[in-house]
Structures are given as structure tokens and as C-alpha cells.
Motif scaffolding. Structure first.
Motif: not given
Length: 436
Positions: A367-377, A389-403
Motif C-alpha cells: 500500500p505504501i508503494g501504491d500511494l507513492i506511485d499515485a502521487l508520482m503520477e 485556436d483561430f489565432n494559432g494559440s493555446c494555453e496549458v498548465s504544466v509541472f516545471n521541468g523539461g519538455y
């Protein structure tokens, strides 16, 4: 009595008013008087996570001639995270292929339990053996896992070798300096940082024999050898127990300032190491938050270095409570932007974990492993798809990191790929070109 009530009422109202943030939502940490629910506490944690761990990005898609591309598809994939999930590691990993695969698939940081400690590498005076930590470092390097050097020296007398305890002050200084030079030079440039003098608030083995500036001297020596490494104080009960008078945040910071003010130490890259061994009682989250708030005022990175929750097996529903308490401290810690990593102590039962395990001996989650896996996800962006959209734009919210983002032309299905960084420093606008 009436005068007192009249005076007190405005104060209470003022404090309750300050418990509302700029958006009018509840801040449980701003008030001493009003009750708050777990739901309100969780909402505030989520608010702080969104503020400190995530970035709002705007993508702008155009052709080479500047024409906006309506309907362009963007496939966004997270490659790395600015936050590190870590785990304790022992030499048992070296001869277990399944365990290596499990570890490397989950974690980006590690502390070695014992294998870098002086009593492990030089049990007999003059006979050094780095076979285990060398092999463990090789495994970490091969899989991009950053390692903290735990620990150069330990201020607890019971964890120093018998031959070390017998040395005169002059010979002890000579042996300790040799130890510092040996281990730090060996792994210079390969570690994210070092625990220089472990638990030097609760213990004082070296200070008693070498003088009150012993820790400061060894911090200085490590820094001169490995100047780019983060040098940590590493201590227990700074956030865990309000009643431990030896290591509250104010004493932690006082000792850190003493080390920093020692001649030659002003340029040291310091880090705050919190062992985070929680016990079998409900966690005082208010004390945890206040402690982290105090420590974070330094602007230094905070690492939870040996995180676990120890339960009394005689306690009714002890395993269930362990999961509950662990989730509480993980969520509370992650909601602090200054906390850069959490190292679970420890992972698989293969490592002989005596407090909590993420898996059984077959690497099947507990159960500890299940919890940690769930929070990692939960605390990663993963892969998302959006349409401009019609302006060629879109907005997203992401966790900080490399993409990495792949943009697809809605007409030709031609695509291009761009890598970028999402954080507070980098640009919040990402321009994407489709070459016609």
C-alpha cells in the motif's frame, strides 16, 4: 471584562480577514483561531502546488511567413522534472537485475544507506575499500540518477569505528582529514552534494575532541576539494517533533550561519537536509509548515533525505494509518516550493527496510508503494494534446521541468519538434514554426 472583549474582537476579525488570500479563498495557516477542515487544508496545499510547482504556458503556432496556424495539433511530452523523487539504495541492488530495473524506472535521486560512510569504506585503519560505492555510483551514472554523498563524517560517537574513538585529538584530525580527502576527491564532480557532518545538532563527537569549530573546518575542507557541490547539514527532528529542543529550525539555522561565517566558507553552496523520520502519532502539519517556512527564508534548497513513517505494530490499523500519515507529509512537503527532492527511506524489502517498504520481496507494491506511485503520477504532466485556436494559440498548465512539443500542420500533416524548459525563469511563451 467588557473592555477586554471589545479589544479582542477586532483582533480576531482582523486575523480571520487575513486568512483569506487575494482570491478570497481560505488560508488555514494565516489564522490561529478559526477551525479548518482537512478539505480546506488540502485545497490550500493544491493552491501552493499550482503556484510553486507549475507554469502557465502560451504556445503560438505560425508558418514561416508569420501566418497563424488555426487547428494545429500540439503533442506535449514531459521529459524531466525539476522535482526529484529519490530512494535509499544499498549494495543489495548490485546483483539483482529486477531491482535495478525497478529503481531506475522510478527514481531520479538516491542516498546510499551506509556504503559511503567512513565505517564502511575503512573499517580497519589504513585499509580502504570502495568496491560497493564505486559499483553503486556506476549504476546511478548509467541511469541518470543523482546521488547525495551520505555521509563524509558523522558526529554520533556510536557510528564511528573503535579505532577512530581511540585516537588522540591530533591523530583524529589527521585521520579525519585523510578520510575527507579520500572520499571527496574520489567522487568529486559526480555527486549533487555531500552531507559533511551528519547530525551535528544532536551529537558532537568531533567538536568534543577537535574544538567547537570542527564542523566548520570540515565544511571548508570539502568545499575546497569539490567547490560545485551542495554541502548539506543533515538532521532529524527539525520538522518531525516540536518537543525536541536540540534541533528546531532556529537552532538549525543558527548552526548553519556559524558554518557559513567561518573564514573561507562564505562561498559554500549550502543545502538543508531534513531526515524526516516521522513516528506513530498524527503529524503536526502546522508545525511542519511553519518549520519549512522558516527554513525556506534562507533561499537554500531543502531536501527530505530519509523520509519514512514508523508505526507501532501493536497499534490498531497501524498499516492503514501509516499510509494516511505518509500521504499527509508527502503532500505537505510537496506544496513547499523550496523542497527540491524527497528521498524515501527505503524502497524494496530486498533492502531489508525495517520501517516501511514500497514493495515486497517480489517487487510487488505494498500500500505504501501504491500511494507513492499515485502521487508520482499526480505530480507530473506526462503527455497532453491540445489544438491551437483561430489565432494559432493555446494555453496549458504544466509541472516545471523539461519538455518536448511536436506541432502538426492541420493541412499537410507535416510536423516539427521543439524542446523547451518550463519554470519561473524561462519564457512563458513558446513560439512554434511550421515550415511550409
Amino acid at each position: 471584562m467588557k473592555t477586554f472583549v471589545i479589544f479582542l474582537l477586532p483582533c480576531i476579525l482582523l486575523i480571520l480577514a487575513r486568512a483569506q488570500d487575494n482570491n478570497g479563498s481560505f488560508d488555514p495557516y494565516a489564522t490561529l483561531f478559526s477551525p479548518y477542515t482537512k478539505q480546506q487544508w488540502r485545497s490550500y496545499q493544491e493552491k501552493k502546488i499550482n503556484e510553486g510547482r507549475k507554469t502557465e504556458l502560451t504556445f503560438k503556432v505560425t508558418y514561416a511567413n508569420g501566418t497563424q496556424v488555426e487547428g494545429a495539433k500540439l503533442y506535449i511530452k514531459q521529459l524531466s522534472s525539476d522535482f526529484h523523487w529519490g530512494c535509499g539504495m544499498t549494495h543489495r541492488i548490485l546483483n539483482n537485475t529486477a531491482y535495478k530495473k525497478w529503481f531506475a524506472s522510478k527514481f531520479t535521486a538516491a542516498d546510499f544507506h551506509n556504503e559511503l560512510k567512513w565505517y564502511w569504506t575503512e573499517r580497519i585503519q589504513g585499509q580502504e575499500n570502495y568496491t560497493d560505492p564505486d559499483a553503486m555510483m556506476k549504476f546511478a551514472d548509467e541511469h541518470g540518477i543523482i546521488v547525495r554523498g551520505h555521509t563524509v563524517l558523522w558526529d554520533d560517537v556510536k557510528y564511528n569505528q573503535k579505532w577512530v574513538k581511540k585516537l588522540s585529538p591530533e591523530k583524529l584530525l589527521e585521520a579525519a582529514n585523510k578520510r575527507v580527502d579520500s572520499v571527496v576527491k574520489r567522487y568529486k564532480g559526480r555527486l549533487i552534494g555531500w552531507d559533511v557532518m551528519n547530525e551535528n545538532l544532536h551529537h558532537n563527537f568531533f567538536e568534543k575532541r577537535l574544538g567547537k569549530n570542527a564542523s566548520s573546518l570540515f565544511f571548508n575542507r570539502v568545499h575546497k576539494i569539490d567547490p560545485d557541490a551542495i554541502l548539506f547539514m543533515n538532521e532529524f527532528n527539525t520538522t518531525e517533533h516540536v518537543n525536541d529542543e536540540l534541533a528546531p529550525p532556529e537552532k538549525y539555522l543558527r548552526r548553519m550561519k556559524k558554518i557559513q561565517s567561518f573564514p573561507g566558507n562564505s562561498e559554500i553552496k549550502m543545502g538543508i537536509g531534513l531526515e524526516s523520520h516521522y513516528g506513530a502519532e498524527p503529524i503536526d502539519l502546522n508545525y511542519v509548515r511553519n518549520s519549512l517556512d522558516s527554513l525556506s527564508q534562507t533561499g537554500l534548497p531543502i531536501w527530505l533525505t530519509e523520509l519514512d513513517v514508523k508505526m507501532d505494530p501493536k497499534l490498531q490499523n497501524s498499516s492503514g494509518l501509516q499510509v494516511i500519515y505518509l500521504e499527509e507529509i508527502l503532500r505537505e512537503s510537496f506544496s513547499h516550493e523550496a523542497v527540491k527532492a524527497m528521498i524515501i527511506w527505503t524502497g524494496a524489502s530486498i533492502d531489508g527496510c525495517d520501517v516501511m517498504c514500497m514493495t515486497d520481496e517480489n517487487l510487488v507494491n505494498t500500500p505504501i508503494g501504491d500511494l507513492i506511485d499515485a502521487l508520482m503520477e499526480e505530480w507530473r504532466t506526462g503527455e497532453i494534446e491540445v489544438v491551437a485556436d483561430f489565432n494559432g494559440s493555446c494555453e496549458v498548465s504544466v509541472f516545471n521541468g523539461g519538455y518536448e512539443v511536436t506541432v502538426v500542420d492541420p493541412v499537410t500533416n507535416g510536423s516539427s519538434c521543439v524542446s523547451f524548459k518550463a519554470d519561473k525563469v524561462s519564457s512563458k511563451k513558446v513560439d512554434l514554426k511550421i515550415m511550409s
